[in-house]
Scaffold this active site. Structure first.
Site, PDB file in Angstrom:
ATOM      1  N   LYS A 226      24.040   7.114  27.604  1.00 29.90           N
ATOM      2  CA  LYS A 226      22.989   7.470  27.720  1.00 29.90           C
ATOM      3  C   LYS A 226      22.583   7.835  29.159  1.00 29.90           C
ATOM      4  O   LYS A 226      22.255   8.768  29.669  1.00 29.90           O
ATOM      5  CB  LYS A 226      21.761   6.860  27.259  1.00 29.90           C
TER       6      LYS A 226
ATOM      7  N   GLY B 121      11.801  -8.940  26.920  1.00 30.43           N
ATOM      8  CA  GLY B 121      13.042  -8.132  27.215  1.00 30.43           C
ATOM      9  C   GLY B 121      12.808  -7.287  28.372  1.00 30.43           C
ATOM     10  O   GLY B 121      11.765  -6.500  28.320  1.00 30.43           O
TER      11      GLY B 121
ATOM     12  N   GLY C 293      15.739  -5.498  29.615  1.00 34.22           N
ATOM     13  CA  GLY C 293      17.267  -4.605  29.746  1.00 34.22           C
ATOM     14  C   GLY C 293      16.979  -3.520  29.640  1.00 34.22           C
ATOM     15  O   GLY C 293      15.852  -2.974  29.848  1.00 34.22           O
TER      16      GLY C 293
HETATM   17  P1  ATR Z   1      19.727  -3.217  25.510  1.00 33.07           P
HETATM   18  O1  ATR Z   1      20.196  -2.053  26.154  1.00 33.07           O
HETATM   19  O2  ATR Z   1      19.667  -3.225  24.209  1.00 33.07           O
HETATM   20  O3  ATR Z   1      18.110  -3.564  25.958  1.00 33.07           O
HETATM   21  P2  ATR Z   1      20.462  -5.132  27.453  1.00 33.07           P
HETATM   22  O4  ATR Z   1      20.227  -4.160  28.629  1.00 33.07           O
HETATM   23  O5  ATR Z   1      21.892  -5.874  27.399  1.00 33.07           O
HETATM   24  O6  ATR Z   1      20.592  -4.293  26.139  1.00 33.07           O
HETATM   25  O7  ATR Z   1      19.323  -6.310  27.380  1.00 33.07           O
HETATM   26  C1  ATR Z   1      19.336  -7.207  26.442  1.00 33.07           C
HETATM   27  C2  ATR Z   1      18.118  -8.003  26.424  1.00 33.07           C
HETATM   28  O8  ATR Z   1      18.003  -9.278  25.505  1.00 33.07           O
HETATM   29  C3  ATR Z   1      17.580  -8.661  27.867  1.00 33.07           C
HETATM   30  O9  ATR Z   1      16.375  -8.573  27.923  1.00 33.07           O
HETATM   31  C4  ATR Z   1      18.410  -9.918  27.742  1.00 33.07           C
HETATM   32  O10 ATR Z   1      18.097 -10.943  28.874  1.00 33.07           O
HETATM   33  P3  ATR Z   1      18.831 -11.161  30.376  1.00 33.07           P
HETATM   34  O11 ATR Z   1      18.238  -9.954  30.850  1.00 33.07           O
HETATM   35  O12 ATR Z   1      18.088 -12.209  30.761  1.00 33.07           O
HETATM   36  O13 ATR Z   1      20.026 -10.901  29.965  1.00 33.07           O
HETATM   37  C5  ATR Z   1      18.005 -10.543  26.583  1.00 33.07           C
HETATM   38  N1  ATR Z   1      18.908 -11.576  26.068  1.00 33.07           N
HETATM   39  C6  ATR Z   1      20.140 -11.245  25.557  1.00 33.07           C
HETATM   40  N2  ATR Z   1      20.609 -12.582  25.231  1.00 33.07           N
HETATM   41  C7  ATR Z   1      19.567 -13.556  25.192  1.00 33.07           C
HETATM   42  C8  ATR Z   1      19.359 -14.779  24.957  1.00 33.07           C
HETATM   43  N3  ATR Z   1      20.444 -15.596  24.474  1.00 33.07           N
HETATM   44  N4  ATR Z   1      18.296 -15.290  25.264  1.00 33.07           N
HETATM   45  C9  ATR Z   1      17.225 -14.660  25.882  1.00 33.07           C
HETATM   46  N5  ATR Z   1      17.264 -13.348  25.847  1.00 33.07           N
HETATM   47  C10 ATR Z   1      18.587 -12.619  25.762  1.00 33.07           C
END
Ligand code: ATR
Length: 357
Positions: free
Chosen positions: A110, A191, A193
């Site tokens: 994207k 979240g 991300g």
């Molecule tokens: P997407 O595009 O699907 O949003 P991403 O950008 O990788 O994927 O975002 C993943 C989200 O899940 C983020 O908010 C991530 O937190 P971080 O920014 O701290 O990485 C969160 N996330 C992933 N694994 C996690 C975990 N074990 N505990 C808490 N949050 C998690």
């Protein structure tokens, strides 16, 4: 026995296990509702759309788009293509050269695609990502039209036109599936991300009353909050958990994709009972621990199937110029994702007045 004889025998004989593929396609619910699909074989007039991703084989997009094409009586097909990121530019150029009707782009394309399309819709400028492309031709008056409209004359030029239908799908799903209007609401968003950032920006653009952002990596939530403060001066935004009740709590983290994942929310700081409604962007499984906990506590719940549905519905409308048959697309998605069982997205059980299509 020839293949054809074997198929015919199996379809008549109830005792015999179904011949995989053929029987399966005859038994799909949306085929029963949309018999035109069987009456419209692929031929030289068939127009093609595709979804590009990497990986792609679990994509549910073709199921919903093909059901929609059939319902609209279009001799179009949607296919999933595995396109590695280093081939994305070539694949988009290939779609242009072969005059596909349009493309959907999913992970990880994207953001990359922003550099590879010829023209942008406002939505791409707003959200900084492309998830839908319409292939267009220029007629002799200089007007850009969808390429499928050029049946006899050749366009003077062809271009790719990029759109983003993801952000709109978030608020539409909240409205249709949970009956929530974002404007004026108190929202906790978990979240920051890719998905979390777009959701936060969209909520701010829709004049959310108060937005609380929580992310494992605090600095990312702070960066999103700073971006919102720059772009939307009047929006109240804080990093951290709210006190008291919220209208809505959204999970935009990946926590819940695996069955053993803990809750994405810190129980000591926030109880899901404080949320009137709870939305999980995850749709597989249909009810994550997050949604189960929220439901047990009395909150209204919905999963992210609606987001998938509405971004695809908008893409279909951009490609075809016709209103998307929402109910048929939802049924096809649920069939594809949850199978023949009675498991459905939680929002399927909301009163009819909230459902769409
Ligand atoms: P997407 O595009 O699907 O949003 P991403 O950008 O990788 O994927 O975002 C993943 C989200 O899940 C983020 O908010 C991530 O937190 P971080 O920014 O701290 O990485 C969160 N996330 C992933 N694994 C996690 C975990 N074990 N505990 C808490 N949050 C998690």
């Amino acid at each position: 026995m020839s293949l054809l004889t074997s198929v015919a025998t199996n379809s008549r004989n109830q005792e015999t296990p179904p011949f995989l593929g053929f029987e399966l396609s005859l038994r799909l619910n949306y085929n029963h509702r949309v018999p035109e699909e069987l009456a419209s074989p692929i031929n030289a007039s068939t127009r093609i759309c595709a979804v590009y991703g990497f990986p792609i084989k679990h994509s549910a997009s073709p199921s919903m788009q093909n059901a929609a094409f059939a319902a609209l009586g279009l001799n179009w097909r949607d296919m999933a293509c595995e396109v590695a990121p280093e081939n994305l530019r070539t694949a988009i150029e290939g779609a242009k050269a072969t005059r596909l009707v349009g493309l959907n782009l999913t992970v990880p394309h994207k953001l990359l695609a922003v550099d590879f399309v010829d023209a942008f819709d406002e939505s791409v400028k707003m959200w900084g990502a492309v998830n839908t492309i319409r292939i267009e031709g220029r007629d002799k008056n200089g007007t850009w039209l969808p390429i499928y409209q050029f049946t006899d004359v050749h366009p003077e030029k062809i271009r790719t036109h990029g759109f983003n239908t993801d952000a709109e799908a978030i608020t539409r799903s909240l409205r249709e599936d949970l009956n929530i209007e974002v404007a004026g609401s108190r929202v906790l968003l978990l979240g920051a991300g890719g998905a979390g950032r777009v959701a936060a920006l969209k909520l701010a653009a829709e004049n959310v009353g108060e937005l609380f952002l929580v992310n494992r990596t605090h600095s990312k939530a702070s960066a999103v909050a700073a971006e919102i403060r720059r772009r939307h001066l009047n929006v109240k935004i804080q990093v951290g958990y709210p006190r008291g009740e919220v209208d809505l709590c959204i999970n935009a983290t990946s926590m819940g994709l695996s069955p053993n994942d803990p809750l994405p929310v810190d129980n000591k700081q926030f109880s899901l009972r404080q949320a009137h409604a709870v939305y999980d962007m995850i749709y597989r499984p249909a009810e994550t621990l997050f949604l189960q906990t929220a439901k047990a506590g009395g909150s209204r719940i919905a999963n992210g199937l609606g987001m998938l549905l509405y971004q695809g519905a908008k893409a279909l409308e951009i490609w075809s110029g016709q209103p998307a048959p929402i109910a048929i697309m939802r049924a096809a998605l649920e069939k594809n994702i949850y199978g023949e069982s009675t498991v459905q997205s939680p929002q399927s059980t909301v009163p009819k007045s909230n459902a769409v299509g």
